[in-house]
Design an enzyme around this catalytic site. Structure first.
Site, short mmCIF file in Angstrom:
data_model
loop_
_atom_site.label_atom_id
_atom_site.label_comp_id
_atom_site.label_asym_id
_atom_site.label_seq_id
_atom_site.Cartn_x
_atom_site.Cartn_y
_atom_site.Cartn_z
N SER B 55 -40.15 6.19 -3.51
CA SER B 55 -38.77 5.97 -3.09
C SER B 55 -37.99 7.27 -2.90
O SER B 55 -36.89 7.24 -2.39
CB SER B 55 -38.05 5.08 -4.10
OG SER B 55 -37.99 5.71 -5.34
N HIS B 95 -34.08 8.85 -8.98
CA HIS B 95 -33.27 8.70 -7.79
C HIS B 95 -32.11 9.68 -7.79
O HIS B 95 -31.76 10.24 -8.82
CB HIS B 95 -32.74 7.27 -7.66
CG HIS B 95 -33.73 6.32 -7.08
ND1 HIS B 95 -33.50 4.98 -6.94
CD2 HIS B 95 -34.99 6.51 -6.60
CE1 HIS B 95 -34.56 4.40 -6.41
NE2 HIS B 95 -35.48 5.30 -6.20
N ASP B 134 -28.86 1.65 -5.41
CA ASP B 134 -29.68 1.04 -6.46
C ASP B 134 -29.04 -0.13 -7.19
O ASP B 134 -29.57 -0.56 -8.22
CB ASP B 134 -30.03 2.11 -7.51
CG ASP B 134 -30.98 3.14 -6.95
OD1 ASP B 134 -31.46 2.93 -5.84
OD2 ASP B 134 -31.23 4.12 -7.65
#
Lengths: 178, 190
Positions: B55, B95, B134
């Site tokens: 990701s 992330h 997210d």
């Protein structure tokens, strides 16, 4: 003493320590490159819409959509240990409750030196929303263009490219055209 | 096949074997000490992590090794790549921070404060390779907070972590490696 296994063991351990030393040295050279990138951001359009955002808990809230003319030259940031540069435009503002907000509105990943000169109309990829759900009491925001360098190996570095000199004001909210 | 080894064991005697076991144990213990020491210095529960998903491509690929720190004195900023763990989720996620909301704490004063900052932070993250933020990964939590964050990515080494991914995918490899190491430690002659 001089079995194949012992030789193999010695040579691989020497090789791996050499490799580790080399990687460490390469990652240290990141600190030698500290050229700055230059650029400019000019607001082209700022709209506050009464938006319906289906993924949010509060479905109706005001959202700010911006367009900026972004020009930047990132070529100085590309050296032998630069894998990619993450460029992003962010809004900075304080709301009426004193909450300090920083929100990314646009970003781009630059992977090659040949793509490092940016001249684009940056339309907001992400809208700005506020915790109070309204922008009535918020006069405007400052915008900053920043970068984040990913190395091939070693430390991640970051910095600023440009900042708006004046406050970019938020107009009154308008109904979203559906 | 094992006659040689058995003969060595007989020659070395029980004490020698015990000593070797002790050596092996001290190797494991020092590894653990280094890990926990790093954890203490970086203020992060796991200062070295392996990327498990794509990701964050093209920044991080599966198997890349990340070094994290989580200094108490620093607030998170947009653009930082953080590793966070949502309670109830089994794996931590790597992330990038896209939004920070710093809410001032009422009545904060420097002398008897429990936090070093006069603000509490709310964060929103997004994977570079994902189309949306997210929010759906937070499992009902609306904003990420400091307590969810394991650390901020400071350093990066490619590919090295693939060993652990291989060991997770093929557990036989793990046992073979551990067993081999243990045997080596027992039978190694100086």
């Amino acid at each position: 003493m001089h079995s194949i296994f012992a030789r193999l063991n010695n040579s691989t351990s020497l090789l791996s320590s050499c490799l580790m030393g080399l990687l460490f040295a390469i990652s240290l050279t990141t600190f030698l490159f500290n050229e700055e990138a230059h650029g400019q951001i000019v607001p082209a359009s700022v709209k506050v819409l009464d938006a319906r955002l289906p993924r949010q808990r509060y479905r109706t809230q005001e959202a700010v959509f911006t367009q900026f003319n972004v020009t930047a030259d990132l070529t100085p940031l590309f050296h032998w240990n630069t894998k990619q540069v993450f460029v992003y435009l962010q809004a900075e503002y304080n709301n009426s409750k004193g909450v300090q907000n920083e929100v990314v509105v646009w970003d781009r990943i630059v992977r090659r030196k040949s793509d490092a000169v940016i001249r684009t109309r940056a339309m907001s990829k992400y809208s700005i929303r506020d915790l109070t759900r309204s922008f009535k009491k918020i006069p405007g925001a400052h915008f900053t263009l920043k970068y984040n360098i990913m190395p091939y190996v070693g430390v991640l570095t970051s910095g600023d490219i440009a900042r708006t000199s004046e406050l970019v004001t938020f107009p009154a909210a308008q109904r979203a055209v559906s | 096949m094992f006659e040689d080894e058995i003969r060595t064991i007989k020659r070395l005697g029980v004490r020698m074997i015990l000593l070797q076991i002790l050596n092996f144990a001290s190797v494991i213990a020092s590894g653990l000490m280094i890990w926990k020491g790093l954890s203490l210095v970086t203020n992060s529960e796991s200062p070295i992590v392996v990327v498990l998903s794509g990701s964050m491509e093209p920044a991080f690929y599966r198997g890349d090794l990340l070094f994290l720190t989580n200094p108490v004195s620093e607030l998170y900023k947009t653009g930082d790549i953080t590793v966070y763990k949502i309670p109830g989720a089994d794996i931590p996620i790597v992330h990038r921070v896209m939004e920070t909301r710093d809410t001032p704490i009422k009545g904060w004063d420097k002398l008897n404060a429990t936090t070093p900052h006069p603000v509490t932070q709310k964060l929103l993250t997004k994977g570079d390779n994902n189309a949306v933020d997210d929010l759906d990964l937070y499992q009902g939590i609306e904003w990420l907070e400091r307590k969810h964050i394991v650390g901020k990515v400071r350093g990066f080494v490619p590919y090295v972590g693939y060993v652990t991914i291989a060991m997770n995918d093929f557990p036989q490899l793990k046992y073979a490696l551990l067993g081999g190491l243990a045997l080596l430690a027992l039978f190694q002659r100086e």
